[in-house]
Design a protein around this motif. Structure first.
Motif, PDB file in Angstrom:
ATOM      1  N   LYS A  53       0.846  -1.197   0.000  1.00  0.00           N
ATOM      2  CA  LYS A  53       0.000   0.000   0.000  1.00  0.00           C
ATOM      3  C   LYS A  53       0.883   1.250   0.000  1.00  0.00           C
ATOM      4  O   LYS A  53       1.700   1.428   0.901  1.00  0.00           O
ATOM      5  CB  LYS A  53      -0.921  -0.009   1.218  1.00  0.00           C
TER       6      LYS A  53
ATOM      7  N   GLU B  80      -1.363  -0.924  -4.183  1.00  0.00           N
ATOM      8  CA  GLU B  80      -2.518  -0.069  -3.927  1.00  0.00           C
ATOM      9  C   GLU B  80      -1.985   1.356  -3.786  1.00  0.00           C
ATOM     10  O   GLU B  80      -1.216   1.641  -2.868  1.00  0.00           O
ATOM     11  CB  GLU B  80      -3.248  -0.487  -2.658  1.00  0.00           C
TER      12      GLU B  80
ATOM     13  N   SER C  14      -5.649  -8.490   2.651  1.00  0.00           N
ATOM     14  CA  SER C  14      -6.085  -7.465   3.595  1.00  0.00           C
ATOM     15  C   SER C  14      -7.188  -6.621   2.968  1.00  0.00           C
ATOM     16  O   SER C  14      -7.118  -6.270   1.790  1.00  0.00           O
ATOM     17  CB  SER C  14      -4.906  -6.566   3.990  1.00  0.00           C
ATOM     18  N   PHE C  15      -8.182  -6.282   3.759  1.00  0.00           N
ATOM     19  CA  PHE C  15      -9.240  -5.396   3.316  1.00  0.00           C
ATOM     20  C   PHE C  15      -9.946  -4.826   4.548  1.00  0.00           C
ATOM     21  O   PHE C  15      -9.763  -5.313   5.672  1.00  0.00           O
ATOM     22  CB  PHE C  15     -10.239  -6.121   2.402  1.00  0.00           C
ATOM     23  N   GLU C  16     -10.724  -3.791   4.319  1.00  0.00           N
ATOM     24  CA  GLU C  16     -11.452  -3.156   5.424  1.00  0.00           C
ATOM     25  C   GLU C  16     -12.896  -3.628   5.431  1.00  0.00           C
ATOM     26  O   GLU C  16     -13.556  -3.669   4.397  1.00  0.00           O
ATOM     27  CB  GLU C  16     -11.396  -1.629   5.287  1.00  0.00           C
ATOM     28  N   TYR C  17     -13.377  -3.978   6.618  1.00  0.00           N
ATOM     29  CA  TYR C  17     -14.758  -4.433   6.760  1.00  0.00           C
ATOM     30  C   TYR C  17     -15.359  -3.816   8.010  1.00  0.00           C
ATOM     31  O   TYR C  17     -14.886  -4.055   9.123  1.00  0.00           O
ATOM     32  CB  TYR C  17     -14.798  -5.963   6.858  1.00  0.00           C
TER      33      TYR C  17
ATOM     34  N   ASN D 140      -9.722  -3.455   9.951  1.00  0.00           N
ATOM     35  CA  ASN D 140      -8.779  -4.018   8.989  1.00  0.00           C
ATOM     36  C   ASN D 140      -8.698  -5.530   9.191  1.00  0.00           C
ATOM     37  O   ASN D 140      -8.351  -5.995  10.277  1.00  0.00           O
ATOM     38  CB  ASN D 140      -7.386  -3.386   9.163  1.00  0.00           C
TER      39      ASN D 140
ATOM     40  N   HIS E  55      -7.239  -9.318   8.015  1.00  0.00           N
ATOM     41  CA  HIS E  55      -6.045  -9.909   7.407  1.00  0.00           C
ATOM     42  C   HIS E  55      -6.166 -11.430   7.416  1.00  0.00           C
ATOM     43  O   HIS E  55      -6.533 -12.029   8.427  1.00  0.00           O
ATOM     44  CB  HIS E  55      -4.781  -9.503   8.182  1.00  0.00           C
TER      45      HIS E  55
ATOM     46  N   SER F  14     -14.362  -6.463  -4.342  1.00  0.00           N
ATOM     47  CA  SER F  14     -13.754  -5.568  -3.361  1.00  0.00           C
ATOM     48  C   SER F  14     -12.773  -6.303  -2.458  1.00  0.00           C
ATOM     49  O   SER F  14     -11.855  -5.704  -1.905  1.00  0.00           O
ATOM     50  CB  SER F  14     -14.831  -4.892  -2.510  1.00  0.00           C
ATOM     51  N   ILE F  15     -12.946  -7.612  -2.322  1.00  0.00           N
ATOM     52  CA  ILE F  15     -12.025  -8.423  -1.517  1.00  0.00           C
ATOM     53  C   ILE F  15     -10.890  -8.964  -2.360  1.00  0.00           C
ATOM     54  O   ILE F  15      -9.741  -9.017  -1.935  1.00  0.00           O
ATOM     55  CB  ILE F  15     -12.792  -9.580  -0.833  1.00  0.00           C
TER      56      ILE F  15
ATOM     57  N   ASN G   4      -7.283  -6.938  -5.304  1.00  0.00           N
ATOM     58  CA  ASN G   4      -5.858  -6.713  -5.071  1.00  0.00           C
ATOM     59  C   ASN G   4      -5.104  -7.991  -4.716  1.00  0.00           C
ATOM     60  O   ASN G   4      -3.947  -7.926  -4.305  1.00  0.00           O
ATOM     61  CB  ASN G   4      -5.671  -5.669  -3.954  1.00  0.00           C
TER      62      ASN G   4
END
Length: 235
Positions: free
Chosen positions: A2, A29, A128-131, A135, A137, A170-171, A174
Motif C-alpha cells: 500500500k 494499492e 487485507s481489506f477493510e470491513y 482491517n 487480514h 472488493s475483496i 488486489n
C-alpha cells in the motif's frame, strides 16, 4: 503493498508505479495527494506501507508532514522526493527509507520498491481489506478458496470459514498471487489445496467441488497444470 504519493506532480510517479506493477506482477494499492493538507486529512496510522513524500508542497512542507506522521506511526517507510539535497540533514532524524533527487530515473523507484518488499514480506503474504471500519487480514497460505454466495463472500481457510457482506471484487481485486486461480465467476481457488482436476470441475482437499466455466476452460486447466509444473521444478 500500500503506497501513498504526496506530490503536486504525482502523475509521473503513478506512471512509474504502474510500470513497476506490470513488470514485477506485484500488486500495488496507490493513493495520490497533491497537497499535504488533503493527505493528513485522509491519513490513519497503518494505512500505508510506504509513502513517497515531496518536500516542497503548498502550505505544509513534506518534512513537517512526516514529523506529524511519526507521532503515531514509526513503521511506515518514507521516501523523500525533492529537487534539492539541502534538507537531507533536517530529514535524517525522521528515519527516512530513501531520499531521491528529482529528476529521477524510473530504475531508482524500482530499486526502492524492491528493497521495501524485502522488509515488508507481509505485504505479499496476506489478503487485507477493510470491513465495517476494521482491517481484516488473512495469511494467503491458509486460504483454501473464496467464493460469492448472493451478496456475501465466504473465505474458507484451514481453520474454517468467515462470511463478509461485501462485493466479491472488493475483496479479491488486489489479490495478485500466482497460487490463486479464478475458475468461474465469483470463485477463487488456492491451487495448493486442489486435490483433483476433472473435465469440468476442481475438487478441493476438503472434498468441496467448484465448476470450471465453459468459456476459457482450456486456459484455466492449462494455468493449473503450469502452476504445478513450475512447483515441481522448484523442488
Amino acid at each position: 503493498m500500500k503506497l501513498a504519493i504526496v506530490d503536486d506532480n504525482e502523475i509521473e510517479q503513478e506512471i512509474i508505479l504502474n510500470a513497476y506493477h506490470k513488470e514485477s506482477g506485484i500488486s500495488l494499492e496507490i493513493q495520490s495527494f497533491s497537497d499535504g493538507d488533503s493527505f493528513l486529512n485522509a491519513y490513519k496510522s497503518g494505512n500505508y506501507d510506504l509513502i513517497f513524500m515531496d518536500i516542497f508542497l503548498k502550505n505544509l512542507n513534506g518534512i513537517d508532514i512526516v514529523r506529524k506522521i511519526r507521532q503515531s506511526d514509526l513503521k511506515v517507510l518514507i521516501v523523500f522526493l525533492t529537487m534539492s539535497s539541502d534538507h537531507i540533514f533536517e530529514a535524517a532524524p525522521l528515519h527516512f527509507f530513501d531520499y531521491i533527487l528529482k529528476p529521477f530515473e524510473y530504475k531508482q523507484i524500482f530499486h526502492v520498491l524492491n528493497d521495501a518488499r524485502q522488509i515488508l514480506p507481509q505485504s505479499k503474504n496476506e489478503l487485507s481489506f477493510e470491513y465495517r471500519n476494521i482491517n481484516v487480514h488473512f495469511p494467503l497460505s491458509k486460504i483454501q478458496y473464496i467464493y460469492s454466495n448472493n451478496h456475501d463472500v465466504i473465505i474458507h481457510t484451514t481453520i474454517g470459514s468467515q462470511l463478509f457482506r461485501l462485493p466479491f471484487y472488493s475483496i479479491t481485486q488486489n489479490l495478485d498471487d500466482p497460487r490463486f486461480l479464478q475458475c468461474n465467476r465469483g470463485i477463487l481457488l488456492n491451487m495448493d489445496y486442489i486435490k483433483a482436476m476433472e473435465a469440468d470441475y476442481f475438487e478441493m482437499t476438503d472434498s468441496k467441488c467448484f465448476p470450471i466455466k465453459t468459456k476459457g476452460r482450456k486456459q484455466i486447466r492449462e494455468q493449473y497444470i503450469q502452476y504445478h509444473f513450475l512447483k515441481l521444478e522448484e523442488e
